[in-house]
Scaffold this active site. Structure first.
Site, PDB file in Angstrom:
ATOM      1  CG  ASP A  49      -1.948   1.101   1.162  1.00 39.12           C
ATOM      2  OD1 ASP A  49      -1.622   2.229   1.610  1.00 39.12           O
ATOM      3  OD2 ASP A  49      -3.060   0.873   0.657  1.00 39.12           O
ATOM      4  NE  ARG A  50      -0.245   1.917  -4.265  1.00 35.98           N
ATOM      5  CZ  ARG A  50      -1.057   0.871  -4.124  1.00 35.98           C
ATOM      6  NH1 ARG A  50      -0.595  -0.281  -3.695  1.00 35.98           N
ATOM      7  NH2 ARG A  50      -2.349   0.973  -4.402  1.00 35.98           N
ATOM      8  CB  THR A  51      -1.914   5.704   1.481  1.00 35.30           C
ATOM      9  OG1 THR A  51      -2.391   6.395   0.315  1.00 35.30           O
ATOM     10  CG2 THR A  51      -2.277   6.508   2.716  1.00 35.30           C
ATOM     11  CB  CYS A  85      -1.615   3.832  -8.679  1.00 36.49           C
ATOM     12  SG  CYS A  85      -1.482   4.153  -6.898  1.00 36.49           S
ATOM     13  CG  ASN A  86      -4.108   9.883  -9.181  1.00 35.44           C
ATOM     14  OD1 ASN A  86      -3.822  10.876  -9.838  1.00 35.44           O
ATOM     15  ND2 ASN A  86      -5.168   9.132  -9.461  1.00 35.44           N
ATOM     16  CB  THR A  87      -0.978   6.935  -3.926  1.00 32.55           C
ATOM     17  OG1 THR A  87      -2.333   7.311  -3.677  1.00 32.55           O
ATOM     18  CG2 THR A  87      -0.179   7.172  -2.646  1.00 32.55           C
ATOM     19  CB  ALA A  88       2.109   4.614  -7.839  1.00 28.04           C
ATOM     20  CB  THR A 127      -4.793   8.205  -0.993  1.00 28.81           C
ATOM     21  OG1 THR A 127      -3.532   8.612  -1.556  1.00 28.81           O
ATOM     22  CG2 THR A 127      -5.485   7.210  -1.894  1.00 28.81           C
ATOM     23  CE  LYS A 167      -6.841   1.369  -2.643  1.00 28.85           C
ATOM     24  NZ  LYS A 167      -6.202   0.659  -3.755  1.00 28.85           N
ATOM     25  CB  CYS A 196      -7.859   8.325  -5.577  1.00 28.20           C
ATOM     26  SG  CYS A 196      -7.754   6.585  -5.067  1.00 28.20           S
TER      27      CYS A 196
END
Length: 231
Positions: A49-51, A85-88, A127, A167, A196
């Site tokens: 999990d990136r966050t 994936c924006n967080t990536a 996120t 998710k 996201c």
């Protein structure tokens, strides 16, 4: 223009990966199977999990996994990469530096699209990891936009939509979205960025309008970058 094979670094999350695959097919101007984009897709659900990593809640770094998948796609003869994936994208520079292939920057392309709309105040729905990394704030400022962030309560609702609904494989809760949308309108946002890819699923399920969907922007840019035409 030479047609290029697209590589998708997927699994972040799995449903968003499948959704952008559908978007790419539906948005490409093609009359036969052979006129569609040639794609190679990984759907690596073992990527941490990136966050959680950004917030220090986990020591499991997702970057080596993503770089490994980028290299697998290169071996599979992909020529252009995307990460749905924006967080990536908080790790974009590091991943791009380790990849031999160009990676389309979803964050930058989304901010550029908003600038074309002549918007000024831009609500960022993403996120907590993405917001904490500041990637959307930086992109907005680059394009002369004012980023507007949710307060803590609204951010918790955004995270609930992403993690507890999409998710978790559950339908998107319209009441959560209505509370989020109302609060952001009260902050005088000209437009809301769905930053996201799980929120892209929310847009689809709830048939939302008036938002900039980062996943849709990424799909459209990928089609053109690979030498194809949009419908």
């Amino acid at each position: 223009m030479k047609k290029k094979t697209l590589g998708i670094i997927g699994g972040v999350g799995p449903l968003a990966t499948m959704y952008i695959g559908e978007m790419l097919v539906r948005l490409t101007d093609a009359d036969t199977d052979q006129e569609h984009i040639n794609m190679v897709i990984t759907n690596n659900t073992t990527i941490p999990d990136r966050t959680a990593f950004i917030l220090g809640e986990s020591a499991d770094d997702p970057v080596p996994y993503i770089i490994s998948d980028a290299n697998k796609l290169r071996v599979a003869e992909a020529e252009v990469l995307i990460m749905p994936c924006n967080t990536a994208h908080s790790f974009y520079n590091q991943i791009q530096m380790e990849s031999d292939l160009p990676i389309i920057n979803m964050i930058d392309e989304t901010a550029a699209r908003v600038q074309q709309m002549n918007a000024k105040r831009v609500g960022i729905l993403a996120t907590t990891g993405t917001i904490s990394s500041g990637v959307y704030q930086d992109a907005c400022e680059k394009y002369g936009l004012t980023p507007v962030l949710p307060d803590a309560h609204i951010q918790s609702l955004v995270m609930a939509l992403i993690y507890d609904d999409v998710k978790a494989g559950k339908p998107a809760d319209r009441d959560k979205w209505e509370a989020i949308s109302h609060a952001m309108k009260a902050l005088e946002c000209d437009v809301l960025i769905l930053g996201c890819t799980e929120l892209s699923i929310v847009r689809k399920e709830l048939k939302l309008e008036g938002c900039i969907d980062s996943l849709l922007v990424l799909a459209e840019v990928a089609i053109k970058t690979c030498g194809y035409q949009l419908k």
